[in-house]
Design an enzyme around this catalytic site. Structure first.
Site, short mmCIF file in Angstrom:
data_model
loop_
_atom_site.label_atom_id
_atom_site.label_comp_id
_atom_site.label_asym_id
_atom_site.label_seq_id
_atom_site.Cartn_x
_atom_site.Cartn_y
_atom_site.Cartn_z
N HIS A 101 -19.77 22.82 -27.83
CA HIS A 101 -18.84 24.05 -28.93
C HIS A 101 -17.76 23.77 -28.86
CE1 HIS A 101 -23.02 26.47 -28.32
NE2 HIS A 101 -23.03 26.39 -29.55
N ASP A 104 -16.92 26.08 -25.51
CA ASP A 104 -17.04 25.81 -24.08
C ASP A 104 -16.10 24.31 -23.25
OD1 ASP A 104 -19.66 26.62 -25.12
OD2 ASP A 104 -20.25 24.17 -25.93
#
Length: 435
Positions: A101, A104
């Site tokens: 993501h 992240d």
């Protein structure tokens, strides 16, 4: 150059079934051929960046337990350090893919421009590392659920400004995925649902979700992205009800809105269980609907009642999942993403490597069992025998007829069928021969 985080851990190699080393493969030999293909090409493993490197070991009842040199993840220097460690582990494991993501891999700045700049910077940093390690991007996605702005959803939010922020975020993540040669783009609506109907307009929210998906598909074609758009079902947690509850719900939604040829389904084992299904059920249904795309491999603790995201360890369960994947033709652009995290008490770097080694072995052993069952043909023969009556001309003609004609035939021929055994226990014993 080594980061030092995995000091003392050598690249993981296949050592065979007799090995007792937790940092060697017992069943996963990437070069071994199964049904004419390399095992690595069948399984298409990926590491989940969020659980393995972004997660700090917290849960609803306790704070972080992992002490990592890139925590807190609040500036780009630590983001680059995290990337250094991640790609070092990909190389140790020989991982062909990873997934991420946006949240992240870059710090949260609080505004869209800052977040986009961080994402652009870190994906530029990823490029040479991907070339050096040979690790590709299975898929990218946007985190549209963690920040408080998404507490009422993203595409389904009652505030149009949140919809706009979410759409802009997805556009940036699709660009990053395209730039890195990603093979898929995933949409997971962690908060695309409701907590109470007292303040929810279901019709409007579902319409907005469909429009959002059409925008994603349109943008895919605009930029020439050749990967697959995937949607990942989940029934609840954190919402009371999520709109893409399971494969059946998602397939119906996609067909209703004319998206069935553009969007496939990414199926997570833990989410299947939360929906009251088995992993194999969700995969088999997606294959039957022509919408199977990819899988998130993990498991839940069946006593806990929530999404625990543990590494897989149940070979029979995983074998039946891969059976339906192989039967359906295998993965296309999809793969096996380990959407799994260490237990909060597993705090050492060795634990992180060993968890993936063990999971990869479970999947390899399971896929080989699934291939053996397909090649043996016992389950397929049992299916043919059970449905053999439908191959008769009169049975096929019945499907083209009407109720009156069927009634006449039953009366004329004196049809009075007796039930036939489903042979469930015999078939379960058959599966146990292979696993």
């Amino acid at each position: 150059m080594s980061t030092g985080f995995f000091d003392g851990i050598a690249p993981v190699r296949y050592a065979g079934p007799e090995s007792t080393d937790p940092l060697s493969f017992r069943h996963y030999d990437p070069e071994a051929r199964v049904m004419g293909r390399r095992l690595e090409d069948h399984l298409r493993f990926a590491v989940a960046y969020w659980h393995s490197f972004a997660w700090e070991g917290n849960d609803p009842f306790g704070g972080p337990t992992f002490v990592r040199p890139w925590h807190p993840q609040d500036e780009m220097g630590r983001a680059r350090m995290k990337a250094d460690v991640a790609f070092e582990m990909f190389a140790l494991l020989g991982q062909p893919f990873f997934c991420f993501h946006d949240a992240d891999v870059r710090p949260e700045t609080g505004d869209y421009a800052g977040n986009l700049a961080g994402l652009d910077e870190i994906t530029d940093y990823f490029g040479p590392k991907m070339e050096e390690t040979g690790t590709g991007l299975l898929w990218g996605t946007a985190n549209l659920f963690t920040h408080r702005r998404f507490m009422s959803g993203a595409a389904t939010n009652p505030d149009p400004d949140v919809f706009a922020f979410a759409a802009a975020t997805v556009k940036g993540c699709m660009d990053a995925t395209h730039k890195l040669g990603g093979q898929n783009y995933v949409l997971w609506g962690g908060r695309e649902g409701y907590e109470t109907l007292l303040n929810t307009d279901l019709e409007q929210e579902l319409d907005h979700l469909a429009r959002f998906l059409h925008m994603v598909v349109d943008y895919k074609h605009k930029i020439g992205f050749q990967g697959t758009i995937l949607i990942e079902p989940k029934p609840q947690e954190p919402t009371k009800h999520q709109y893409d509850y399971d494969v059946a719900t998602t397939a119906g939604f996609l067909r209703k809105h004319g998206l069935e040829s553009e969007v496939k389904i990414n199926i997570e084992c833990g989410h299947a269980v939360l929906a009251g299904h088995s992993f194999e059920h969700e995969i088999a249904l997606a294959v039957a609907e022509g919408m199977f795309g990819s899988i998130d491999m993990n498991r839940n603790d069946y006593q806990s009642g929530w999404d625990t995201d543990q590494f897989p360890n149940n070979v029979p369960e995983v074998a039946l999942a891969y059976y339906h994947i192989l039967k359906g033709g295998g993965f296309g652009t999809g793969g096996t993403n380990f959407d799994a995290k260490l237990r909060r008490q597993s705090i050492d770097p060795q634990d992180l490597v060993a968890a993936h080694v063990g999971a990869m072995d479970v999947c390899a052993r399971a896929l080989k069992a699934a291939a053996a069952m397909l090649e043996d043909g016992g389950l397929e023969q049992a299916l043919r025998e059970r449905y053999a009556g439908w191959s008769r001309p009169e049975a096929q003609a019945m499907l083209q007829g009407d109720l009156a004609a069927i009634q006449k035939r039953v009366l004329d021929e004196g049809i009075a069928p007796e039930p036939r055994s489903g042979r469930q226990e015999i078939l379960e014993a058959y599966v146990n021969r292979f696993v």
